[in-house]
Scaffold this active site. Sequence first.
Site, PDB file in Angstrom:
ATOM      1  N   ASN A 348       4.283  -4.054  -5.204  1.00 17.92           N
ATOM      2  CA  ASN A 348       3.784  -4.840  -4.080  1.00 17.92           C
ATOM      3  C   ASN A 348       2.959  -6.040  -4.534  1.00 17.92           C
ATOM      4  O   ASN A 348       2.790  -6.298  -5.723  1.00 17.92           O
ATOM      5  CB  ASN A 348       2.965  -3.942  -3.154  1.00 17.92           C
ATOM      6  CG  ASN A 348       1.835  -3.256  -3.904  1.00 17.92           C
ATOM      7  OD1 ASN A 348       1.008  -3.904  -4.526  1.00 17.92           O
ATOM      8  ND2 ASN A 348       1.817  -1.932  -3.866  1.00 17.92           N
ATOM      9  N   ILE A 349       2.432  -6.769  -3.555  1.00 17.37           N
ATOM     10  CA  ILE A 349       1.738  -8.032  -3.831  1.00 17.37           C
ATOM     11  C   ILE A 349       0.494  -7.822  -4.683  1.00 17.37           C
ATOM     12  O   ILE A 349       0.120  -8.699  -5.463  1.00 17.37           O
ATOM     13  CB  ILE A 349       1.362  -8.752  -2.528  1.00 17.37           C
ATOM     14  CG1 ILE A 349       0.401  -7.901  -1.680  1.00 17.37           C
ATOM     15  CG2 ILE A 349       2.608  -9.112  -1.732  1.00 17.37           C
ATOM     16  CD1 ILE A 349      -0.166  -8.636  -0.485  1.00 17.37           C
ATOM     17  N   CYS A 412      11.783  -4.846   2.710  1.00 18.04           N
ATOM     18  CA  CYS A 412      10.695  -4.221   1.951  1.00 18.04           C
ATOM     19  C   CYS A 412       9.778  -3.577   2.978  1.00 18.04           C
ATOM     20  O   CYS A 412      10.180  -2.612   3.624  1.00 18.04           O
ATOM     21  CB  CYS A 412       9.981  -5.239   1.071  1.00 18.04           C
ATOM     22  SG  CYS A 412       9.501  -6.777   1.876  1.00 18.04           S
ATOM     23  N   SER A 413       8.593  -4.105   3.168  1.00 19.50           N
ATOM     24  CA  SER A 413       7.709  -3.582   4.206  1.00 19.50           C
ATOM     25  C   SER A 413       7.783  -4.457   5.449  1.00 19.50           C
ATOM     26  O   SER A 413       8.397  -4.095   6.439  1.00 19.50           O
ATOM     27  CB  SER A 413       6.270  -3.478   3.688  1.00 19.50           C
ATOM     28  OG  SER A 413       6.176  -2.494   2.684  1.00 19.50           O
ATOM     29  N   ASP A 414       7.169  -5.637   5.375  1.00 20.49           N
ATOM     30  CA  ASP A 414       7.238  -6.553   6.513  1.00 20.49           C
ATOM     31  C   ASP A 414       8.391  -7.539   6.403  1.00 20.49           C
ATOM     32  O   ASP A 414       8.647  -8.293   7.336  1.00 20.49           O
ATOM     33  CB  ASP A 414       5.919  -7.318   6.653  1.00 20.49           C
ATOM     34  CG  ASP A 414       4.792  -6.421   7.166  1.00 20.49           C
ATOM     35  OD1 ASP A 414       5.059  -5.602   8.055  1.00 20.49           O
ATOM     36  OD2 ASP A 414       3.663  -6.538   6.675  1.00 20.49           O
ATOM     37  N   GLY A 415       9.073  -7.565   5.270  1.00 21.37           N
ATOM     38  CA  GLY A 415      10.271  -8.385   5.150  1.00 21.37           C
ATOM     39  C   GLY A 415      10.013  -9.852   4.911  1.00 21.37           C
ATOM     40  O   GLY A 415      10.877 -10.681   5.218  1.00 21.37           O
ATOM     41  N   ASP A 417       8.051 -10.871   1.793  1.00 20.81           N
ATOM     42  CA  ASP A 417       7.669 -11.078   0.395  1.00 20.81           C
ATOM     43  C   ASP A 417       8.838 -10.736  -0.535  1.00 20.81           C
ATOM     44  O   ASP A 417       9.615 -11.593  -0.920  1.00 20.81           O
ATOM     45  CB  ASP A 417       6.433 -10.246   0.047  1.00 20.81           C
ATOM     46  CG  ASP A 417       5.184 -10.777   0.728  1.00 20.81           C
ATOM     47  OD1 ASP A 417       5.017 -12.006   0.780  1.00 20.81           O
ATOM     48  OD2 ASP A 417       4.373  -9.973   1.225  1.00 20.81           O
ATOM     49  N   ARG A 418       8.975  -9.458  -0.890  1.00 16.99           N
ATOM     50  CA  ARG A 418      10.066  -9.038  -1.767  1.00 16.99           C
ATOM     51  C   ARG A 418      11.429  -9.325  -1.147  1.00 16.99           C
ATOM     52  O   ARG A 418      12.392  -9.646  -1.852  1.00 16.99           O
ATOM     53  CB  ARG A 418       9.914  -7.554  -2.089  1.00 16.99           C
ATOM     54  CG  ARG A 418       8.794  -7.241  -3.038  1.00 16.99           C
ATOM     55  CD  ARG A 418       8.399  -5.784  -3.038  1.00 16.99           C
ATOM     56  NE  ARG A 418       7.632  -5.411  -1.864  1.00 16.99           N
ATOM     57  CZ  ARG A 418       6.926  -4.289  -1.747  1.00 16.99           C
ATOM     58  NH1 ARG A 418       6.908  -3.417  -2.740  1.00 16.99           N
ATOM     59  NH2 ARG A 418       6.240  -4.022  -0.655  1.00 16.99           N
TER      60      ARG A 418
END
Length: 758
Positions: A348-349, A412-415, A417-418
């Site tokens: 993650n970030i 990913c999670s919120d879509g 970043d990754r």
Amino acid sequence: MERTRIAKVDDVKLVRRGEQVDGTLHLTPHHLIFCHTPPTTTEEVKVRPRELWITYPIIHTCTLRPSPPASHLPSSIRLRCRDFTFVCLCFADEKKARDVYDSIKAWTCKLGRIEKLYAFTYQPQRPEKDVNGWTIYDARREWKRLGISEKGIDKGWRISRVNTDYGFSPTYPALLPIPSSISDNTLNYAGKYRSRVRLPVLTYLHPVNNCSITRCAQPLVGIKGNRSIQDEKLLLAIFSTSHSDPNASEPPSRPRSRQSLRSDEGDIASLGSDPPPTDAETLEDEMINRTGSDDKSDEPKVYGAQQHNLIVDARPTVNALAMQAVGLGSENMDNYRFATKIYLGIDNIHVMRDSLQKVLDTLKESDVTPLAPNRDALAKSNWLKHIGGLLDGAGIIARQVALQHSHVLIHCSDGWDRTSQLSALSQLCLDPYYRTLEGFIVLVEKDWLSFGHQFAHRSGHLSSEKWFNIENERIGGDNNKQPGLPGQSSGAGQALENALLSAKGFFNKDNKSRDSMVDSDGELQPYDIGSPTSKKVPAPSKGSTNEKSTTKVKETSPVFHQFLDATYQLLYRHPTRFEFNERFLRRLLYHLYSCQYGTFLYNNEKERVEARVSEKTRSVWDYFISRKEQFTNGQYDATIDDNIRGKERLVLPGSGQLRWWNELFGRTDAEMNGSPRRHHASVNGEDGAADASVLTGVETAHTAIGAGAPGNALPNWDAGGLSTLAAGLGGLGITKSKGSEGNKIPSNLKREMEVETQ
């Protein structure tokens, strides 16, 4: 000028890479300017003064070191910038040094509003003045290029206007390409099952086989195992768009015949002329193929003849599972039997931010010493490992679309970043257009800006007082250092502070901020399957209000920087396949932080529209288009011919090719990368072992390999065949998951879950 306590200081000494020059320091509302005149050997030659301009937002840390009493040493200010410029300013007068420090701090982290940044007052000169970079990207024009238009042939997709006012999904673009068979009413229900209403929508359509790349956010599964019929219907429709029968109940997921494979236009060339896959790539593809196939026959499989509708969860498996505790999670494949899901294990970030900080720690003395950085310390930062993971994941997606003829959904999670990293990099591999200067601009506009990457949060444009400190006035350690980083001081006071912060985050039932959550940022959204109109109204963005905004350090992360670094790796590996050069990527990263242009100042399309950024600021693309000759790759060959090796449409990252982007760090290739043999060892481990695969798990409704999900033991009929693959992938870090009873959380996940929910 109310923030400037001192506007000009003479007799300032600048130290950089161990070299010293004397000059004058100027402080303007937007720049720190150091001017000096190089010495001359003859009086007849008039030498023009040289200037070093540093824009305030690009300053990462600023440290004032007052001179001790009676030491007769100069006071100094050390600046570490986000473009990896390191300078030390020395002052004979301590009061002037403090005034300069206070002025820099005021202009850097006390603005309070995005609208006070340099971009809103910048006025370019010609030829930049005559360029309008805001018009380069047009969503309708790009979708038409990909074959989707209202007046064209129906390829199974349409453009929905359900979000034209950004009321449906505030962080999504106004125009949403979705399957033609899906109504807006279905979208209203399906969106409620995805975090922040970021439901699956199209971002790329392959021109040869019509296979798609779609993207979204994580589903709201939760511990109770929530499901959404509308979300399942939407994914089924997406994975059916390239099928010959649009009314079919299931998308194609079985092996295609050799005859049909060879009959497709371009397939022979794609499969025959592309460089052979590496051992790691072969094992990854075989794992996906064997796990996703329900074909029990012993008929040999043809490489590239297998279609698997793929769901890519970019997170580590334990992270995805732990998010179920807070109402989120990953798809239950029992409800998506028409697809295969893989986990990529991309961190993650917070991990990425810490990794870059370790790189900075190895370069932090670059202002006062000319010595090369410690390459062992660089290797231990794991920065290249993370870049390799992104490239590996993008390679998997590109191979699945181009060679396996599969649809791929990424989240990913919120879509933002990754997901943006993987989506953009895979398209860079797939489409030659995105490897041109104009195409790369379109790609950044589409997959990063339009789809809502949080540029304001991740870049920290308004800076933070935590990044400023006075050495002799620190209390309880260095406030500039992030808590919990290896190699940094961790006294009792810092440990107590970390414990209190963790407890506060864990026991805050409202949890209105996701600062402390590992894989997400912002407010949590409860799963609601009620009326499609009863959507939760998101909190207004601070960047678009008159309230003062500040940078949350825990939300900053070099996500876009990693994308540019990965692009640099592709450019270095394929020097003739990109129209732009390395300097283009380096200057783009500079202007991400310079705040000279309005392109990267906000978090999403809605905020930019409300701020009227295209009317009040200039586009960053003005800078590059008006100076195109400076950013053009002289080795570029625009020829695309799938029958000629080295000129194919598809390019792949490969393995073992990673290197430090030494130009970005202001170092020589020898200083950062050393000899080729030493470089290979630093990337692959000191023992020279093979690269670890980013693929950490494969899961279907029947099978789970390394997925880490409870209760997904391998069926007996397939255990033998896959055990061999699992053994072969042992070196890639993939293992067979073990079953567990009920919904009991495995003991080894308890610690991970605590971290996720802090």
